[in-house]
Design a protein around this motif. Sequence first.
Motif, short mmCIF file in Angstrom:
data_model
loop_
_atom_site.label_atom_id
_atom_site.label_comp_id
_atom_site.label_asym_id
_atom_site.label_seq_id
_atom_site.Cartn_x
_atom_site.Cartn_y
_atom_site.Cartn_z
N SER B 10 -7.00 26.47 -23.04
CA SER B 10 -7.34 25.19 -23.67
C SER B 10 -6.94 25.23 -25.14
O SER B 10 -7.77 25.13 -26.04
CB SER B 10 -8.83 24.91 -23.51
N THR B 11 -5.66 25.38 -25.35
CA THR B 11 -5.15 25.43 -26.72
C THR B 11 -5.40 24.11 -27.43
O THR B 11 -5.20 23.04 -26.85
CB THR B 11 -3.62 25.67 -26.67
N LEU B 12 -5.85 24.19 -28.67
CA LEU B 12 -6.06 22.96 -29.43
C LEU B 12 -4.72 22.28 -29.68
O LEU B 12 -3.68 22.93 -29.80
CB LEU B 12 -6.74 23.27 -30.77
N ARG B 13 -4.76 20.97 -29.76
CA ARG B 13 -3.52 20.20 -29.88
C ARG B 13 -2.93 20.33 -31.28
O ARG B 13 -3.54 19.91 -32.26
CB ARG B 13 -3.80 18.72 -29.57
N ARG B 14 -1.73 20.89 -31.34
CA ARG B 14 -1.11 21.09 -32.64
C ARG B 14 -0.77 19.77 -33.31
O ARG B 14 -0.81 19.67 -34.54
CB ARG B 14 0.15 21.95 -32.50
N GLU B 15 -0.49 18.72 -32.51
CA GLU B 15 -0.11 17.45 -33.14
C GLU B 15 -1.28 16.77 -33.83
O GLU B 15 -1.09 15.90 -34.67
CB GLU B 15 0.55 16.51 -32.13
N ASP B 16 -2.51 17.18 -33.44
CA ASP B 16 -3.67 16.50 -34.03
C ASP B 16 -3.78 16.75 -35.53
O ASP B 16 -4.38 15.94 -36.25
CB ASP B 16 -4.95 16.96 -33.34
N ILE B 17 -3.21 17.85 -36.00
CA ILE B 17 -3.30 18.11 -37.44
C ILE B 17 -2.66 16.96 -38.20
O ILE B 17 -3.25 16.41 -39.13
CB ILE B 17 -2.63 19.46 -37.79
N ARG B 18 -1.47 16.55 -37.77
CA ARG B 18 -0.86 15.46 -38.52
C ARG B 18 -1.49 14.10 -38.19
O ARG B 18 -1.64 13.26 -39.06
CB ARG B 18 0.66 15.44 -38.34
N PHE B 19 -1.91 13.94 -36.92
CA PHE B 19 -2.49 12.64 -36.58
C PHE B 19 -3.82 12.41 -37.31
O PHE B 19 -4.13 11.31 -37.72
CB PHE B 19 -2.74 12.53 -35.06
N LEU B 20 -4.58 13.49 -37.44
CA LEU B 20 -5.93 13.33 -38.00
C LEU B 20 -5.96 13.42 -39.51
O LEU B 20 -6.99 13.17 -40.13
CB LEU B 20 -6.88 14.37 -37.39
N THR B 21 -4.85 13.80 -40.11
CA THR B 21 -4.83 13.87 -41.57
C THR B 21 -3.92 12.80 -42.17
O THR B 21 -3.56 12.87 -43.34
CB THR B 21 -4.36 15.26 -42.05
N GLY B 22 -3.56 11.82 -41.36
CA GLY B 22 -2.75 10.73 -41.89
C GLY B 22 -1.31 11.10 -42.13
O GLY B 22 -0.59 10.41 -42.85
N LYS B 23 -0.85 12.19 -41.52
CA LYS B 23 0.52 12.63 -41.74
C LYS B 23 1.44 12.23 -40.59
O LYS B 23 2.60 12.61 -40.57
CB LYS B 23 0.58 14.17 -41.91
N GLY B 24 0.90 11.54 -39.61
CA GLY B 24 1.76 11.04 -38.54
C GLY B 24 2.82 10.12 -39.12
O GLY B 24 2.61 9.49 -40.17
N ARG B 25 3.96 10.06 -38.46
CA ARG B 25 5.03 9.20 -38.96
C ARG B 25 5.39 8.23 -37.85
O ARG B 25 6.14 8.54 -36.92
CB ARG B 25 6.23 10.05 -39.37
N TYR B 26 4.79 7.08 -37.94
CA TYR B 26 5.01 6.03 -36.94
C TYR B 26 6.13 5.10 -37.43
O TYR B 26 6.52 5.15 -38.60
CB TYR B 26 3.71 5.25 -36.72
N THR B 27 6.60 4.26 -36.54
CA THR B 27 7.71 3.38 -36.91
C THR B 27 7.38 2.56 -38.15
O THR B 27 8.20 2.40 -39.05
CB THR B 27 8.08 2.47 -35.73
N ALA B 28 6.15 2.04 -38.20
CA ALA B 28 5.79 1.20 -39.35
C ALA B 28 5.77 2.01 -40.65
O ALA B 28 5.83 1.43 -41.74
CB ALA B 28 4.43 0.55 -39.11
N ASP B 29 5.65 3.34 -40.55
CA ASP B 29 5.64 4.18 -41.76
C ASP B 29 7.04 4.38 -42.32
O ASP B 29 7.20 4.90 -43.44
CB ASP B 29 5.05 5.56 -41.45
N ILE B 30 8.04 4.06 -41.53
CA ILE B 30 9.42 4.32 -41.95
C ILE B 30 9.93 3.14 -42.76
O ILE B 30 9.84 1.99 -42.31
CB ILE B 30 10.31 4.56 -40.70
#
Lengths: 261, 790
Positions: B10-30
């Motif tokens: 049950s490895t923790l989700r590595r992508e959550d670090i960026r999703f939960l700290t506002g570092k995700g890069r969504y289309t609207a962020d570009i």
Amino acid sequence: MHDFELVKPASVAEAVAALAAEGAQALSGGQTLLPSMKQRLAAPDRLVSLLDIPEMRGVCHGDRGLAVGGATPHAVVAREAAARYPALAALAGQIGDPAVRSRGTIGGSLANNDPAACYPAAALASGATIVTDRREIAADDYFQGLFTTALDEGEIITTVHFPIPERACYMKFEQPASRFALVGVFVAKYADGVRVAVTGAGEDGVFRWTDAEDALTADFRPEALQGLVVDADGLIGDLHGTPAYRANLIAVLTKRAVAAA
Amino acid sequence: MPKDGGIGASTLRREDIRFLTGKGRYTADINLRGQAFACFLRSDVAHGRIRSIDTSAAEAMPGVLAVMTGADFTEVGGNPTGWLVQSRDGATMKEPKRPVLAHGKVRHVGDAYALVVAETYAQAKDACEAIVAEIEELPAIVDMAAAVADTTNRVHDECADNVVFDWGWIEENRAAVEAAFDAAPHVTTLELVNNRLSPNAMEPRASIGDFDSGTGDYKLYTTSQNPHLTRLLISAFVMGIPENKLTVIAPDVGGGFGSKIYHYGEEAAVLAASKRLDRPVKWVCDRSEAFLSDAHGRDHVTKIQLATDTEGNFLALRTETLANMGAYLSNFATCTPTFLHGTLMAGPYKTPHVYVNVKAVMTNTVPVDAYRGAGRPEATYSLERVIDKAADELGIDKWEIRRRNFINPDQFPYQTPVGLVYDTGNYHATMDKLRELSDIAGFEARAAESAAKGKLRGFGLSTWIEACGIAPSNLVGVLGCRVGLFDAATIRVNATGNISVLVGAHSHGQGHETVFAQLISEKLGVPAASVEIVHGDTSKIPFGMGTYGSRSLAVCGSAMMKAADKIIDKGKKIAAHMLEAAEGDIEFNDGSFSVAGTDKQKSFAEIAFSAYVPHNYPLETLEPGLEETAFYDPANFTYPAGAYGCEVEVDPETGAVDIVRFTCADDFGNVINPMIVAGQVHGGVAQGIGQALLEGVVYNEDGQLLTGSYMDYAMPRADDLPNIDVDHSCVTPCTHNPLGAKGCGEAGAIGTPPAVVNAVIDALRRGGHGQVTHIDMPLTPSRVWHAIHG
């Protein structure tokens, strides 16, 4: 959202002056107005924010019961009215979500008079007095239909006086999507009688259920309501509930409010 | 391999670090240099003939760069539907053109018919309001039965009776089904509605078109679950841009649930506008627009009949369904009510005769397409509801009637009468597990506690099966699918031994970056932290078909396993040379290549380094480098299955339903990351509860959307949901993919609605309201109260 000018007066007098301009609109938390503006359904030229007027904020206790400043956010009422008027505090604490409760104000809610808003039920059931920059209006005279009140153009609610009841309770059955009141019933028992106000249900907005008031004034127990039915005529029917369903909820919630008061 | 990173951890989700700290890069962020903003003008009538559009005032407004209408797109193609479905009389389905922007007619509220591009979004929006369109309003076609009955009023002229196809599955079964019904001792009939849903991904759609006039290359940043499919549709069907001149990038995507599988006109429009202006053009959908333009889900009206003997043995099943297509055929719209629905009507049962009829109907509403589960929730709901009704009519226990009719574990592979071959399963095991976890023994005591509070308690059971791991290309090709449904992966081992895996699947909440790294870690014996998953950019990743239909692990994961096998094979050749041994003597275990029976070995990193610095290397027989690609086309669908139990308390005075207990016992085959699987089930159950109790898109008779915001469209919130007990310990591994994995993404959305509705009907029956045999979803308090009180 269209461009607008934002004015932040520091006194009621300044606010009244600022509202005299063409296209000016009072902003008292903005939990209805700002979404309307974002959807371009409203486009005032000037917003006059009432939130920075110290004399319009806060809750205090005096001869006339609880005095709540018109620009007092729901969260403050929930906290500061809890000791003197717990039913009112509980109502304020159930409005919207924490963000709404931090911005939305009692004056904004009463001035807007949404047919599903909670505060109108409290004001009407408590026989509150709505104090404005120019006069005092009894709750019984204040609510005049959907989104319609006795307020004149540019008139500002500065304070609301709530006589404190012996017992009271607000029962809200939430509309599942908006979590406004699908039906909300506020029951307040005073020495001179019981008042029952219903929100969310009336085609003309908040109203008093006088049959229940008479029965409860005679006998303040749930059993006193036995056999009383609400006429579905004149009640709202929409996606979330038929008039008959709302009529049923009024009876059920009133009974439960009396039991819990 | 320690289980902190490999299969089963049950490895923790590595992508959550960026999703939960506002570092995700969504289309609207570009934000691209020089970008302009697009705003679409959408119809406010459901059905109308466009007489004229005057854009002159809009064009003269501040900041306006371009105004485009349907007339600007008459030379390009239409957005196609991905499946051609034949009617039961052999006729090919109708396929009315879906233009980039509406031209000639508007066909639903929200149908975009003009586009303004301006320096700012506000300027574009202002200019949209200045466009003067003369639209002659036509009567709206909203109700499906009326649409079929009235042949004079048509959504599309080429679709005479508003019926796209009239499909029978399987037509050859029909006579036997009719005969079985004629002879059956008992027939249970149920008419029901599978309510229309609005997907409401947290991130609204967004697209940026970026044409480079220097190279003639187009780039599209967009909210997509499958960038290669979007590129293919734009290239081959809509715009004619060659694939090698078009890159589609789906960066971080905040949920899709099906709604972002499809290519939408806005994507083509921003590309065209970008070319015209030689500037990037950005569009971000707002939430109100999303309600009016994202493909909706479900919307079936079904009559289902189950023929049984007096012991409750199923003899035959037949259904008649009207499936709403909306105003245009979205990419998978025709497949959802047919091959993802009719093929599942046997469920986990051995009903010998099944016949399914589906008419696909055009209406003046938002297009309807696959939404989490896609066809399979509709099939499961109909089947599990009619079984409960039959059990009540026959006086048979709900568990027992199912047990009596299950396909037995020794009957696999099992050929159903509706075209599928289930490879493996054990439906008794999951239902027994559910029963054990549901504390059925304690139910009566809990019901008594509820009764003391004036509440009615009920228990609802459903079992479910789905066909996922979509899909064998040759099979779907026979069924009318216009694309292949394989997936692909490239494993690029870098010189120092770390690994980039480029995958065709797309992660928009599923946690692929974590799970796929676990797979590679386990397979190649390297730390998961040294594995990077790359997805979403067609210029980087091999041609894969993206993520939907619970396919990513079963199909793309299998492609990764195949590619990893190639890496290991090549590594053995390199190791044999370096260790001066025969290739056949090289073993690969836990990240180490060794000579069997000796202590001679080379680490994975040493082999990788040698591949890129090939000084001691068999260059005459082996290419340098360590990079392999594999395409995997599944041999069959996968068939996850399970049993769900829902316990409710109904307040008979208000009709309010409170779910007090919810239990899932699923067989997903082999599980890679149990935590992520539990999360997928939780999410699916939340959506299933949403459908059962809260959500429903409603149009009025004029085709106006009454549920166009969260003020009226009730999304499930945390306090609407119970604690959800999840179990996936019953495992029958998939027999035909290398992982033995079946897929878990849609399970909750499939199994939940019938469990909830069955529970409410059970509560009412136990509470003395046995006259209520069905309530249509969503089971709002008002509906439940009226069911009880009339």
